[in-house]
Motif scaffolding. Structure first.
Motif, PDB file in Angstrom:
ATOM      1  N   VAL A 133       0.830  -1.207   0.000  1.00 12.95           N
ATOM      2  CA  VAL A 133       0.000   0.000   0.000  1.00 12.95           C
ATOM      3  C   VAL A 133       0.859   1.250   0.000  1.00 12.95           C
ATOM      4  CG1 VAL A 133      -1.640   1.352   1.374  1.00 12.95           C
ATOM      5  CG2 VAL A 133      -1.991  -1.108   1.091  1.00 12.95           C
ATOM      6  N   PHE A 134       1.902   1.249   0.847  1.00 10.16           N
ATOM      7  CA  PHE A 134       2.768   2.424   0.961  1.00 10.16           C
ATOM      8  C   PHE A 134       3.905   2.426  -0.065  1.00 10.16           C
ATOM      9  CE2 PHE A 134       1.263   2.124   5.505  1.00 10.16           C
ATOM     10  CZ  PHE A 134       0.437   3.237   5.438  1.00 10.16           C
ATOM     11  N   LYS A 135       3.947   1.364  -0.909  1.00  7.24           N
ATOM     12  CA  LYS A 135       4.974   1.251  -1.955  1.00  7.24           C
ATOM     13  C   LYS A 135       6.382   1.371  -1.364  1.00  7.24           C
ATOM     14  CE  LYS A 135       2.021   2.973  -5.695  1.00  7.24           C
ATOM     15  NZ  LYS A 135       0.776   2.889  -4.912  1.00  7.24           N
ATOM     16  N   ILE A 136       6.618   0.558  -0.343  1.00  6.35           N
ATOM     17  CA  ILE A 136       7.907   0.562   0.355  1.00  6.35           C
ATOM     18  C   ILE A 136       8.769  -0.576  -0.179  1.00  6.35           C
ATOM     19  CG2 ILE A 136       9.065   0.338   2.583  1.00  6.35           C
ATOM     20  CD1 ILE A 136       6.476   1.345   3.885  1.00  6.35           C
ATOM     21  N   GLY A 137       9.911  -0.260  -0.782  1.00  4.30           N
ATOM     22  CA  GLY A 137      10.884  -1.264  -1.192  1.00  4.30           C
ATOM     23  C   GLY A 137      10.501  -2.027  -2.445  1.00  4.30           C
ATOM     24  N   SER A 138      11.473  -2.788  -2.926  1.00  3.90           N
ATOM     25  CA  SER A 138      11.256  -3.670  -4.073  1.00  3.90           C
ATOM     26  C   SER A 138      10.595  -4.959  -3.610  1.00  3.90           C
ATOM     27  CB  SER A 138      12.600  -3.993  -4.734  1.00  3.90           C
ATOM     28  OG  SER A 138      13.419  -4.731  -3.840  1.00  3.90           O
ATOM     29  N   GLN A 139      10.239  -5.804  -4.569  1.00  8.67           N
ATOM     30  CA  GLN A 139       9.628  -7.085  -4.212  1.00  8.67           C
ATOM     31  C   GLN A 139      10.550  -7.909  -3.327  1.00  8.67           C
ATOM     32  OE1 GLN A 139       6.297  -6.407  -4.938  1.00  8.67           O
ATOM     33  NE2 GLN A 139       6.286  -8.617  -5.297  1.00  8.67           N
ATOM     34  N   ALA A 140      11.838  -7.945  -3.674  1.00 11.02           N
ATOM     35  CA  ALA A 140      12.809  -8.707  -2.882  1.00 11.02           C
ATOM     36  C   ALA A 140      12.951  -8.117  -1.485  1.00 11.02           C
ATOM     37  CB  ALA A 140      14.158  -8.733  -3.595  1.00 11.02           C
ATOM     38  N   GLU A 141      12.964  -6.785  -1.419  1.00  6.35           N
ATOM     39  CA  GLU A 141      13.104  -6.130  -0.118  1.00  6.35           C
ATOM     40  C   GLU A 141      11.861  -6.362   0.755  1.00  6.35           C
ATOM     41  OE1 GLU A 141      15.998  -2.370  -1.313  1.00  6.35           O
ATOM     42  OE2 GLU A 141      13.824  -2.226  -1.629  1.00  6.35           O
ATOM     43  N   ARG A 142      10.707  -6.374   0.117  1.00  9.47           N
ATOM     44  CA  ARG A 142       9.479  -6.638   0.878  1.00  9.47           C
ATOM     45  C   ARG A 142       9.464  -8.066   1.417  1.00  9.47           C
ATOM     46  NH1 ARG A 142       5.080  -3.753  -3.269  1.00  9.47           N
ATOM     47  NH2 ARG A 142       6.124  -1.711  -3.264  1.00  9.47           N
ATOM     48  N   LYS A 143       9.892  -9.002   0.595  1.00 10.53           N
ATOM     49  CA  LYS A 143       9.936 -10.398   1.025  1.00 10.53           C
ATOM     50  C   LYS A 143      10.886 -10.567   2.214  1.00 10.53           C
ATOM     51  CE  LYS A 143      10.407 -15.067  -0.915  1.00 10.53           C
ATOM     52  NZ  LYS A 143       8.985 -15.394  -0.772  1.00 10.53           N
ATOM     53  N   LYS A 144      12.021  -9.893   2.148  1.00  4.30           N
ATOM     54  CA  LYS A 144      12.994  -9.956   3.244  1.00  4.30           C
ATOM     55  C   LYS A 144      12.419  -9.329   4.502  1.00  4.30           C
ATOM     56  CE  LYS A 144      17.640  -8.456   4.558  1.00  4.30           C
ATOM     57  NZ  LYS A 144      18.830  -7.651   4.162  1.00  4.30           N
ATOM     58  N   LYS A 145      11.700  -8.219   4.346  1.00  8.83           N
ATOM     59  CA  LYS A 145      11.117  -7.537   5.495  1.00  8.83           C
ATOM     60  C   LYS A 145      10.054  -8.392   6.164  1.00  8.83           C
ATOM     61  CE  LYS A 145      10.513  -3.945   8.180  1.00  8.83           C
ATOM     62  NZ  LYS A 145      11.541  -3.562   9.166  1.00  8.83           N
ATOM     63  N   VAL A 146       9.259  -9.103   5.370  1.00  8.69           N
ATOM     64  CA  VAL A 146       8.243  -9.999   5.925  1.00  8.69           C
ATOM     65  C   VAL A 146       8.908 -11.064   6.791  1.00  8.69           C
ATOM     66  CG1 VAL A 146       6.548 -11.793   5.366  1.00  8.69           C
ATOM     67  CG2 VAL A 146       6.531  -9.620   4.123  1.00  8.69           C
ATOM     68  N   ALA A 147       9.995 -11.642   6.300  1.00  7.61           N
ATOM     69  CA  ALA A 147      10.715 -12.665   7.070  1.00  7.61           C
ATOM     70  C   ALA A 147      11.256 -12.089   8.371  1.00  7.61           C
ATOM     71  CB  ALA A 147      11.853 -13.244   6.230  1.00  7.61           C
TER      72      ALA A 147
END
Length: 570
Positions: free
Chosen positions: A425-439
């Motif tokens: 929603v907030f368009k934070i980070g790339s797909q890879a960065e989002r996946k890492k943040k979720v972990a």
């Protein structure tokens, strides 16, 4: 002991007798459960989620879901075997003879019917046909259940009541048949202590005056200790300990029971205030020009209008909220001149009865409601900001954790998508960065990576609440707003979630506005507390001061109503 007249079997001295009960789905989930309930006796089933409490009462009522069935044992009501009874006989017994007070009012009430009509339907089912008499009894039952202005409120719909008020409506419906056995499944878990006391007093009056028996399912050991004659502790589908409250809570023998008693929060304040924080919250807002680096740097929202960073993460000044009741020309003043502050890096609790205005404040802070007047500053920014940039910053600044994680998590999404959604929603980070943040955030709430492929329905209540916290944390907010976030959890899971919140606050510096009716939770979690009644602040200050030396008569009343304090604090 009195022998009761049976409804078709042999005379029995018990209203309810459960013997060798085994319930199976694909495999057994209840194992050799047995107990008796005499006329006027109060018996509590306690244990953590999944221990078998609700399965036991579903078996008694003949309401086991899906492929669930009684694979052995018996359930007898007044000597009549309910396991072999036909569905019509069970239907006749349910409500009039054996009443259920369920836990979730929104799942039990018809959202399209006025609450008075729903109570009236029950009264007519049980034989009251005169319209005037039905109306009188509707008002009487609502009043007895603790609903003020029952004559007018009977015309309201369920969504126009708070969660606690909706629970009282369910209790009114259950009492309409004048049953001689009441099965109460967590009936007071969503209620504040004074309303809880009122409801429990009413149930006690039925037991005393009418000989009504009470089977009480609860995760609140204080309620079980103070309000029942016998406690059965269940774990993994088995009864592991039974006895009087003094025996079970005062001198537990089973290791599982010992763990339950140890995890139960007490009213004794054990947590010292954060020594690095500002002065205690007061009933009037004050902007303190001091640096608060960490949280402000995360979202860039800590700057006040003068360019400084306030020591207060939240400032509420003379807040008013007025609701107009549809079709009646009346107004409800939900908030009336509320003022308080919440400090950065600390937990500020808001406590009060149902309808005191606690959740209304949360909705206004989150931008879900507009105030009628007054001002709310979140990190120095007015929550009524109109610019798109300001609104975006404010949405990241505060994130909610609601009472019921199952209803606040999309049941069709996998856990990874649920947690990741704020980043999308907030368009934070790339797909890879989002996946890492979720972990990373999943690790912060102490859940394994294997959880990401599952859905909310596959998780326990405690696991779902951890997912809700992870979702709230992933956009790195400065303020978590927890609205009754642990009230529906058993004591072991509740203790785990509270410890998680403490660790997150210590490690991340996140602030917390904790809305609750549970004074024991406040005593063990909050640094400061704001006490509310009828939309007004009656007392505010450091938790230790408010709990140990309450100045307001209302606060003293709340503390006096805490159940089981003597047993659990001993």
């Amino acid at each position: 002991m009195t022998t009761v007249t049976t409804g078709g079997g042999e005379p029995s001295e018990f209203v309810l007798e459960v013997s060798g009960l085994e319930v199976s789905y694909e495999t057994p989930v209840l194992h050799d459960v047995g107990f008796t309930l005499a006329p006027g006796e109060r018996l509590a089933l306690v244990g953590q989620s999944g221990s078998g409490k609700s399965t036991t009462i579903s078996a008694i009522l003949g309401l086991l879901p899906g492929a669930g069935h009684v694979s052995s044992g018996s359930v007898e009501y007044r000597g009549e075997n309910l396991v072999s009874a036909d569905p019509l006989r069970l239907q006749a017994l349910r409500g009039r003879s054996i009443a259920l007070v369920p836990q979730d009012p929104m799942a039990s009430l018809n959202p399209s019917m006025r609450v008075g009509d729903q109570i009236a339907d029950a009264l007519r089912t049980y034989g009251t046909s005169n319209s005037a008499e039905v109306t009188r009894n509707v008002v009487r039952l609502m009043t007895e259940a603790g609903i003020p202005d029952a004559e007018n409120r009977r015309r309201s719909y369920p969504h126009e009541f708070s969660g606690g008020m909706r629970q009282r409506i369910l209790i009114a419906i259950a009492l309409s048949g004048e049953p001689d056995l009441i099965i109460a499944d967590e009936p007071t878990s969503a209620l504040d202590v004074t309303v809880q006391k009122q409801i429990l007093d009413h149930l006690q009056k039925l037991v005393t005056e009418r000989g009504t028996s009470l089977l009480f399912v609860t995760h609140d050991l204080g309620v079980a200790g103070e309000r029942t004659d016998t406690i059965l502790v269940m774990n993994e589908g088995r009864v592991v300990e039974r006895g009087t409250p003094q025996q079970v809570l005062g001198n537990p023998q089973d290791e599982y029971t010992k763990a339950l008693v140890k995890a139960a929060p007490s009213i004794v304040v054990e947590r010292e205030a954060n020594p690095t924080a500002a002065a205690p919250a007061t009933a009037a807002p004050a902007t303190v020009a001091a640096a608060s680096a960490t949280a402000a740097a995360r979202t860039g929202s800590g700057d006040g209008q003068d360019g400084t960073t306030s020591a207060n993460v939240l400032e509420v000044n003379d807040l008013h909220k007025v609701y107009k009741l549809r079709g009646r020309g009346k107004e409800v003043h939900a908030l009336n001149g509320v003022s308080f502050t919440a400090k950065r890096g600390q937990t500020t609790a808001i406590i009060g009865e149902s309808g005191s205005g606690k959740s209304t404040i949360a909705k206004i802070v989150l931008g879900l409601e507009k105030s009628s007047s007054g001002e709310v500053l979140a990190g120095g920014r007015n929550v009524d900001a109109t610019s798109k940039v300001e609104r975006s910053i404010l949405r990241r600044f505060s994130q909610p954790v609601f009472q019921d994680p199952f209803s606040s998590l999309n049941p069709m999404w996998g856990i990874e998508r649920i947690i990741r959604e704020p980043l999308d929603v907030f368009k934070i980070g790339s797909q890879a960065e989002r996946k890492k943040k979720v972990a990373e955030v999943l690790d912060q709430v102490a859940l394994p990576a294997s959880m990401l492929e599952r859905r909310p329905a596959d998780l326990s209540g405690g696991q779902r609440q951890r997912i809700a916290i992870a979702r709230a944390l992933i956009s790195e907010p400065e303020l978590l707003i927890c609205d009754e976030a642990v009230s529906a959890l058993d004591v072991l899971v509740q203790e785990q979630i509270l410890e998680l919140l403490r660790q997150l606050q210590s490690g991340l510096g996140v602030s917390c506005l904790f809305i609750t009716h549970d004074l024991a939770v406040v005593a063990n979690l909050a640094d400061d507390v704001v006490v509310m009644k009828s939309g007004e602040v009656v007392e505010a200050g450091a938790t230790r001061d408010v709990i140990d030396r309450p100045a307001a008569e209302y606060t003293q009343k709340l503390l006096a109503a805490v159940p089981g304090a003597g047993l659990l604090n001993a």
